[in-house]
Design a protein around this motif. Structure first.
Motif, short mmCIF file in Angstrom:
data_model
loop_
_atom_site.label_atom_id
_atom_site.label_comp_id
_atom_site.label_asym_id
_atom_site.label_seq_id
_atom_site.Cartn_x
_atom_site.Cartn_y
_atom_site.Cartn_z
N SER A 158 139.77 48.67 -83.40
CA SER A 158 140.07 48.12 -84.72
C SER A 158 141.57 48.10 -84.99
CB SER A 158 139.37 48.93 -85.81
OG SER A 158 139.97 50.20 -85.98
N SER A 195 140.02 43.83 -84.34
CA SER A 195 138.88 43.92 -83.41
C SER A 195 139.32 43.69 -81.97
CB SER A 195 137.77 42.93 -83.78
OG SER A 195 137.95 41.68 -83.15
N ASN A 250 134.21 38.45 -86.15
CA ASN A 250 135.39 38.91 -85.42
C ASN A 250 136.00 37.84 -84.52
OD1 ASN A 250 135.47 41.63 -86.34
ND2 ASN A 250 133.75 42.12 -85.00
N GLY A 281 130.51 48.26 -84.45
CA GLY A 281 131.52 48.99 -83.69
C GLY A 281 131.15 50.42 -83.39
N SER A 311 135.54 47.33 -84.00
CA SER A 311 136.00 46.53 -85.14
C SER A 311 136.05 47.33 -86.43
CB SER A 311 135.07 45.33 -85.31
OG SER A 311 135.37 44.61 -86.48
#
Length: 395
Positions: free
Chosen positions: A99, A105, A133, A343, A367
């Motif tokens: 992240s 991401s 993303n 994530g 992310s």
């Protein structure tokens, strides 16, 4: 930093490794000789490994994946500072926090490489079908390269994410899910836009994309000082897990690392095409997908890359529930890392597996939590007459 020249020489079929094609143009609809009406085989990039500089892996990690340029396709698009993300240790497991990339991401590593292909091809723009993303990242890298971008979004993608994509100047079309990929192919064929997402029956995506993800493996190796015993990655189409696996395999091939890790795909239990393909012995499958809040990795269409990564590494395909991902998401947040639900799938799968490994375990966290469904819709209740006790009451 002056990037060294790319040593990429060809595209190689994952359907038949003896088949190779010129490096350009990227074959974005899969291997033309081995693909069938029901299964499309991806391609990967091959390199002149004998010419890889001996000091390539002795460099200090820095943002910008161009530091690994000999083992990447030519980087014709400018950087946004992708890569160089931290590796954090929590309770005996390492978390690679993707992240911390420019658009929050892991997709930034992929899009630096794929938008470079668009620039090299002289394409008038890029087009992507994405729920979040990938679209944001493609839009950002296209803007950095001076190219227009079209993002075909699903109606289920969070409004905040669509706003994020539009901020980069992309044209966002919200269309029915079953129209996204046919429309993408029309834009490619009619306008000549460069596709940076899938166009085939089972997933192939862009042949250059996973090459950007290899740099995660290079960084983890540098940060740990060794190869981990296992790597757990959130998995949708399987591009990320294949790229990470290929990076470690290259380190071993070049004599830099003594071995390779087992890699684990971590998919929502509501879908799981990689797990199904491995269970049935198929190269790739399409499965019915139910509901999951982990929308970024909820896939009905599978691809061969994830299957190959698990088989070749001796890993395993794991399915995780939304509840397990929420628990892992909370665990990470309480340690200062806010991840999108998708994530947290890697950590969730590792915790659920409950297995001991002979060496470090790395979970890739892909992310920011800002990308999740429903973020920003809650209004806090005002405490009209606050006291210090309100500030320290248990969470």
């Amino acid at each position: 930093m002056n990037a060294r020249p790319s040593l990429a020489v060809a595209q190689r079929s994952l359907g038949d490794p003896s088949l190779s094609y010129p490096l350009l143009p990227p074959l974005t609809r899969g291997c033309p000789e081995t693909s069938t009406p029901s299964v499309a085989y991806p391609l990967e990039v091959d390199y002149d490994y004998a010419r890889v500089p001996g000091d390539l892996f002795a460099q200090a990690p820095l943002p910008d994946i161009a530091r690994w340029s000999p083992l990447l396709p030519p980087l014709a698009a400018p950087t946004l500072g992708e890569g160089g993300t931290p590796l954090l240790e929590f309770d005996g497991v390492y978390v690679k926090d993707e992240s911390r990339n420019p658009t929050w991401s892991h997709k930034d590593r992929l899009n630096r490489v794929t938008v470079s292909a668009a620039v090299a091809a002289g394409a008038p723009g890029v087009v992507v079908a994405s729920s979040g993303n990938h679209g944001a990242s493609a839009a950002a890298y296209a803007a950095r390269a001076g190219l227009p971008a079209v993002v075909l979004a699903s109606a289920e993608s969070p409004p905040a994410v669509q706003t994020f994509v539009r901020a980069y100047g992309a044209k966002v079309l919200t269309v029915p899910a079953d129209r996204r990929w046919p429309l993408l192919r029309e834009i490619v064929d009619e306008l000549g836009y460069h596709p940076v997402s899938n166009q085939s029956v089972t997933h192939t995506g862009h042949p250059y994309g996973p090459e950007g993800y290899k740099t995660i493996a290079y960084e983890v190796f540098a940060q740990l000082g060794r190869v981990p015993a296992a790597v757990f990655t959130p998995t949708g189409y399987g591009e990320l897990v294949y790229g990470v696996w290929k990076g470690f395999a290259e380190l071993h091939r070049l004599g830099v690392a003594a071995g390779t890790p087992a890699v684990f795909t971590c998919e929502p239990a509501a879908g799981g095409p990689t797990a199904r393909a491995l269970a049935t012995g198929e190269p790739a499958v399409i499965v019915p997908a139910g509901h999951s809040a982990a929308y970024a990795i909820l896939c009905d269409v599978g691809g061969h890359r994830g299957v190959r990564a698990v088989r070749d590494s001796g890993g395993q395909a794991l399915l995780v529930s939304d509840d397990a991902m929420r628990a892992a998401q909370r665990e990470l947040a309480l340690r200062g890392v806010w991840q999108e639900l998708s994530g947290a799938a890697g950590l969730a799968a590792f915790r659920a597996l409950g297995r001991e490994f002979d060496g470090p375990v790395v979970c890739v966290a892909t992310s920011s939590g800002f990308k999740d469904l429903g973020v920003g819709g809650h209004r806090a209740e005002v405490v009209e007459d606050p006291t210090w006790r309100d500030a320290v009451s248990p969470r």
